[in-house]
Design a protein around this motif. Structure first.
Motif, mmCIF file in Angstrom:
data_model
loop_
_atom_site.group_PDB
_atom_site.id
_atom_site.type_symbol
_atom_site.label_atom_id
_atom_site.label_comp_id
_atom_site.label_asym_id
_atom_site.label_seq_id
_atom_site.Cartn_x
_atom_site.Cartn_y
_atom_site.Cartn_z
ATOM 1 N N VAL A 251 51.649 46.611 47.692
ATOM 2 C CA VAL A 251 50.971 45.287 48.334
ATOM 3 C C VAL A 251 49.848 44.883 47.805
ATOM 4 C CG1 VAL A 251 49.914 44.720 50.492
ATOM 5 C CG2 VAL A 251 51.980 45.992 50.541
ATOM 6 N N GLY A 252 48.728 45.922 47.071
ATOM 7 C CA GLY A 252 47.737 45.643 46.356
ATOM 8 C C GLY A 252 48.196 44.922 45.072
ATOM 9 N N ASP A 253 49.191 45.101 44.350
ATOM 10 C CA ASP A 253 49.763 44.473 43.318
ATOM 11 C C ASP A 253 49.905 42.721 43.846
ATOM 12 O OD1 ASP A 253 49.370 46.430 41.741
ATOM 13 O OD2 ASP A 253 51.489 46.906 41.541
ATOM 14 N N GLU A 254 50.700 42.727 44.643
ATOM 15 C CA GLU A 254 50.992 41.377 45.176
ATOM 16 C C GLU A 254 49.711 40.575 45.654
ATOM 17 O OE1 GLU A 254 53.680 39.336 48.760
ATOM 18 O OE2 GLU A 254 53.592 41.445 48.398
ATOM 19 N N LEU A 255 48.664 41.244 46.225
ATOM 20 C CA LEU A 255 47.466 40.438 46.416
ATOM 21 C C LEU A 255 46.890 40.186 45.188
ATOM 22 C CD1 LEU A 255 45.503 39.830 48.658
ATOM 23 C CD2 LEU A 255 44.456 42.222 48.400
ATOM 24 N N THR B 173 42.646 35.025 52.127
ATOM 25 C CA THR B 173 44.040 35.096 51.455
ATOM 26 C C THR B 173 44.604 36.120 52.369
ATOM 27 O OG1 THR B 173 42.709 35.260 49.341
ATOM 28 C CG2 THR B 173 44.686 36.488 49.376
ATOM 29 N N SER B 174 45.970 35.850 52.511
ATOM 30 C CA SER B 174 46.863 36.507 53.635
ATOM 31 C C SER B 174 48.133 36.484 52.997
ATOM 32 C CB SER B 174 46.598 36.199 54.893
ATOM 33 O OG SER B 174 47.135 34.504 54.941
ATOM 34 N N PHE B 175 49.206 37.176 53.439
ATOM 35 C CA PHE B 175 50.412 37.523 53.217
ATOM 36 C C PHE B 175 51.300 36.930 54.864
ATOM 37 C CE2 PHE B 175 48.373 39.957 50.470
ATOM 38 C CZ PHE B 175 48.873 39.642 49.301
ATOM 39 N N THR B 176 52.340 36.420 54.638
ATOM 40 C CA THR B 176 53.138 36.106 55.604
ATOM 41 C C THR B 176 53.756 37.640 56.355
ATOM 42 O OG1 THR B 176 55.014 35.755 54.368
ATOM 43 C CG2 THR B 176 53.893 34.057 54.935
ATOM 44 N N GLU B 177 54.034 38.635 55.297
ATOM 45 C CA GLU B 177 54.729 39.850 56.113
ATOM 46 C C GLU B 177 53.587 40.818 56.299
ATOM 47 O OE1 GLU B 177 55.236 39.945 51.542
ATOM 48 O OE2 GLU B 177 55.232 38.435 52.975
ATOM 49 N N HIS B 178 52.378 40.613 55.881
ATOM 50 C CA HIS B 178 51.143 41.615 55.858
ATOM 51 C C HIS B 178 49.857 40.989 56.587
ATOM 52 C CE1 HIS B 178 53.265 44.198 53.560
ATOM 53 N NE2 HIS B 178 53.523 43.450 52.676
ATOM 54 N N ASP B 179 49.347 41.318 57.670
ATOM 55 C CA ASP B 179 48.204 40.792 58.491
ATOM 56 C C ASP B 179 47.174 41.281 57.759
ATOM 57 O OD1 ASP B 179 46.690 39.435 60.000
ATOM 58 O OD2 ASP B 179 46.675 40.871 61.645
ATOM 59 N N LEU B 180 46.845 40.514 56.332
ATOM 60 C CA LEU B 180 45.541 40.967 55.546
ATOM 61 C C LEU B 180 44.705 39.930 55.246
ATOM 62 C CD1 LEU B 180 47.625 43.305 52.800
ATOM 63 C CD2 LEU B 180 46.309 44.046 55.002
ATOM 64 N N THR B 181 43.306 40.112 55.183
ATOM 65 C CA THR B 181 42.499 38.889 54.810
ATOM 66 C C THR B 181 41.565 39.717 54.126
ATOM 67 O OG1 THR B 181 40.869 39.463 56.416
ATOM 68 C CG2 THR B 181 42.915 37.718 56.728
ATOM 69 N N ILE B 182 40.929 39.083 52.785
ATOM 70 C CA ILE B 182 39.954 39.736 52.090
ATOM 71 C C ILE B 182 39.070 38.593 51.688
ATOM 72 C CG2 ILE B 182 41.722 41.519 50.930
ATOM 73 C CD1 ILE B 182 41.778 39.679 48.479
ATOM 74 N N GLY B 183 37.969 39.111 50.886
ATOM 75 C CA GLY B 183 37.085 38.039 50.526
ATOM 76 C C GLY B 183 36.753 38.461 48.992
ATOM 77 N N VAL B 184 35.510 37.712 48.682
ATOM 78 C CA VAL B 184 35.278 38.066 47.221
ATOM 79 C C VAL B 184 33.771 37.839 46.938
ATOM 80 C CG1 VAL B 184 35.511 35.854 46.510
ATOM 81 C CG2 VAL B 184 35.865 37.351 44.460
ATOM 82 N N SER B 185 33.372 38.843 46.074
ATOM 83 C CA SER B 185 31.812 38.802 45.705
ATOM 84 C C SER B 185 31.737 38.357 44.317
ATOM 85 C CB SER B 185 31.181 40.226 46.028
ATOM 86 O OG SER B 185 31.334 40.680 47.288
ATOM 87 N N VAL B 186 30.709 37.327 44.179
ATOM 88 C CA VAL B 186 30.625 36.698 42.927
ATOM 89 C C VAL B 186 29.197 36.814 42.390
ATOM 90 C CG1 VAL B 186 30.968 34.455 41.492
ATOM 91 C CG2 VAL B 186 32.502 34.981 43.465
ATOM 92 N N GLY B 187 29.133 37.116 41.052
ATOM 93 C CA GLY B 187 27.838 37.283 40.482
ATOM 94 C C GLY B 187 27.803 36.151 39.359
ATOM 95 N N ILE B 188 26.755 35.450 39.315
ATOM 96 C CA ILE B 188 26.753 34.132 38.261
ATOM 97 C C ILE B 188 25.451 34.407 37.271
ATOM 98 C CG2 ILE B 188 26.480 31.782 38.033
ATOM 99 C CD1 ILE B 188 27.231 31.649 40.811
ATOM 100 N N THR B 189 25.837 34.402 36.063
ATOM 101 C CA THR B 189 24.502 34.224 34.900
ATOM 102 C C THR B 189 25.010 32.911 33.837
ATOM 103 O OG1 THR B 189 23.371 35.294 33.300
ATOM 104 C CG2 THR B 189 25.607 35.678 33.574
ATOM 105 N N THR B 190 23.779 32.413 33.473
ATOM 106 C CA THR B 190 24.050 31.206 32.427
ATOM 107 C C THR B 190 23.288 31.581 31.260
ATOM 108 O OG1 THR B 190 24.309 29.658 34.307
ATOM 109 C CG2 THR B 190 23.702 28.852 32.250
#
Length: 523
Positions: free
Chosen positions: A331-335, A387-404
């Motif tokens: 499931v992690g790979d699918e995610l 982000t979610s799946f039809t067969e798995h009730d999963l939601t995640i988020g993302v943390s983003v760091g920026i540099t220029t």
């Protein structure tokens, strides 16, 4: 993919047609023999016999080369299959995958045993090295499979992948040696043919003018073509796989030319595939860390020419470890695949999205300032926020760091800045983005240092348990005790739980600490 059909297509399966083609070169020499004077017949017959012997040796060598190439290719394909099965066996504990991996292992052992009879010492040495590397692969995968399934399983697989890649690389080297061997054989045949031409020249001095013309015609028709083959063999031996040779004709030399071209095509495909595997993540198909760093270097060069900045984004999925632990690695790979697809949709075609390892990703935005980079980061946060799946009730988020950065910034320093910004977002709950700030970088350095000290504390058992009594006030009797963990830091002294438990939970060390406290209290 086997190259045997490519070689066979130039030879055909009709025995009569094959015999007719094998006699083509011989007929050319017989025409010259017919025009020679009777006293010189014996000399000419000897020359023809020598040439026919060379042709037979070349035909036999060609067949051996095809067979050896097919065996090497089969071993390489089996190792590629063993790579996937070994990883599935170790990461998922799949017994069926383990059995299939051992079955493939026996086939690889048989293939390597079949290669042990190669002619040259260098080929035998490479086969022996491949066998040693494969034996180490078997030990690595069994050792990794015996380890408990935890966050270090991927690290345990690194030696397995490295040794397997070494074996596949040495098989490619073995194919290259075949090309060099063919070059040597062609050169030897050319020397033999030149000797025969010398005999023909001597014959011309005492023969008739017609014989002279026929021998010179034979020289032009054979030597030029052999020269083409020799030149092609030299260029193939120097890794110039783009070269093709056009010998012409349907005789032995024509078929050898076709074999050279087919071998170059196959080696080119193998080289391209190895290059792709070395620079792309097998799960998501995205560029890996090595290719990502290379493209940052190219971005720096373009920034120097055009005078425009570029931006780096460092991303880490929030809650991914929970998905792996609760739902399994499949499931992690699918995610990860879904996340890669959604992130790609937020970027331009000229931007680079790469998987840096685990659930960490990097984004290179060329000719992009900090304001535009923030807009891209905001799109990424919103794209992965549901982000979610039809067969798995999963939601995640993302943390983003920026540099220029620009043309004169150090790549490693830019990556550290983006990483520090990302960890700052992570420490505040995730699901957001943050541009680099020097204060954030200092906190990140301290966090990494503290993480290292905590790892050392776990490894050296630097924790102690203090017991706080629970007393009945009416009787003064001690009813129970509460076990409280403390960290006996070698430099900072005794630390209370508030100083390290948050970090322990973030890194997963809390599981070890809980188990240790329970065991110590019971003891």
């Amino acid at each position: 993919m086997s190259i045997l059909p490519i070689f066979d297509s130039g030879v055909g399966t009709n025995p009569v047609g094959a015999r007719r083609r094998r006699n083509t070169l011989s007929r050319r020499l017989l025409l010259a023999v017919a025009a020679l004077l009777v006293p010189l017949v014996v000399t000419t017959v000897v020359g023809v016999a020598m040439f026919r012997s060379s042709i037979g040796s070349l035909e036999e060598f060609r067949r051996e080369t095809i067979d050896e190439t097919a065996r090497v290719t089969d071993a390489s394909e089996l190792m590629a299959v063993a790579d996937d099965l070994g990883e599935q066996y170790v990461e998922e504990g799949d017994a069926a995958a383990g059995d299939e991996f051992r079955s493939i292992s026996r086939q690889i052992d048989d293939s390597l045993a079949g290669l042990s009879d190669l002619s040259s010492d260098q080929e035998q040495a490479i086969v022996a090295a491949i066998s040693m590397s494969w034996a180490q692969v078997l030990r690595d995968v069994e050792a990794a499979a015996a380890m408990p399934q935890d966050e270090y399983t991927d690290l345990a697989l690194d030696p397995f992948h490295d040794n397997l890649d070494d074996g596949i690389s040495m098989l490619a080297d073995l194919n290259a040696l075949h090309v060099v061997a063919v070059a040597d054989e062609i050169a030897s045949m050319r020397r033999t043919e030149q000797l025969q031409l010398v005999i023909g020249l001597v014959t011309m001095l005492v023969g008739v003018a017609t014989a002279s013309l026929l021998v010179r015609w034979a020289r032009r028709s054979l030597t030029a073509r052999l020269g083409l083959l020799e030149g092609a063999a030299v260029r193939f031996g120097s890794d110039d796989l783009s070269h093709r040779v056009d010998v012409g004709g349907d005789d032995e030399l024509g078929r050898v030319g076709d074999a050279f071209n087919a071998m170059a095509v196959q080696l080119n495909k193998t080289q391209d595939e190895l290059q792709r595997q070395a620079h792309h993540d097998p799960l998501t198909g995205l560029p890996n860390r090595a290719l990502f760093m290379e493209r940052i270097g190219h971005a720096k060069s373009r920034a120097l020419r055009r005078g425009k900045p570029f931006s780096l984004l460092y991303l880490d999925l929030d809650g991914f470890k929970y998905v792996n632990d609760s739902c399994g690695h499949h499931v992690g790979d699918e995610l990860l695949q879904v996340a890669a697809t959604r992130m790609s949709a937020c970027l331009r075609t000229e931007d680079t999205l790469a998987r840096l390892g685990g659930d960490e990703f990097g984004v290179l935005l060329e000719e992009t300032d900090a304001t535009t980079a923030a807009e891209v980061a905001d799109r990424l946060v919103h794209a992965l926020g549901d982000t979610s799946f039809t067969e798995h009730d999963l939601t995640i988020g993302v943390s983003v760091g920026i540099t220029t950065g620009g043309a004169h910034d150090d790549i490693d320093n830019l990556m550290r800045k983006a990483d520090a910004s990302m960890y700052s977002v992570k420490g505040h709950g995730g699901g957001a983005w943050q541009a680099f700030d020097p204060a954030v970088h200092l906190d990140g350095v301290r966090s990494v240092s503290f993480r290292t000290e905590l790892q050392r504390a776990v490894e050296h058992h630097e924790f102690v348990v203090h017991y706080q009594p629970v007393v009945r006030l009416d009787t003064g009797r001690v009813e129970a005790v509460e076990a409280l963990v403390r960290w006996q830091h070698p430099e900072r002294g005794l630390l209370a739980p508030a100083a390290f438990l948050d970090e322990a939970e973030a890194t997963g060390h809390i599981l070890f600490i809980d188990n240790w406290v329970m065991h110590e209290a019971c003891r």
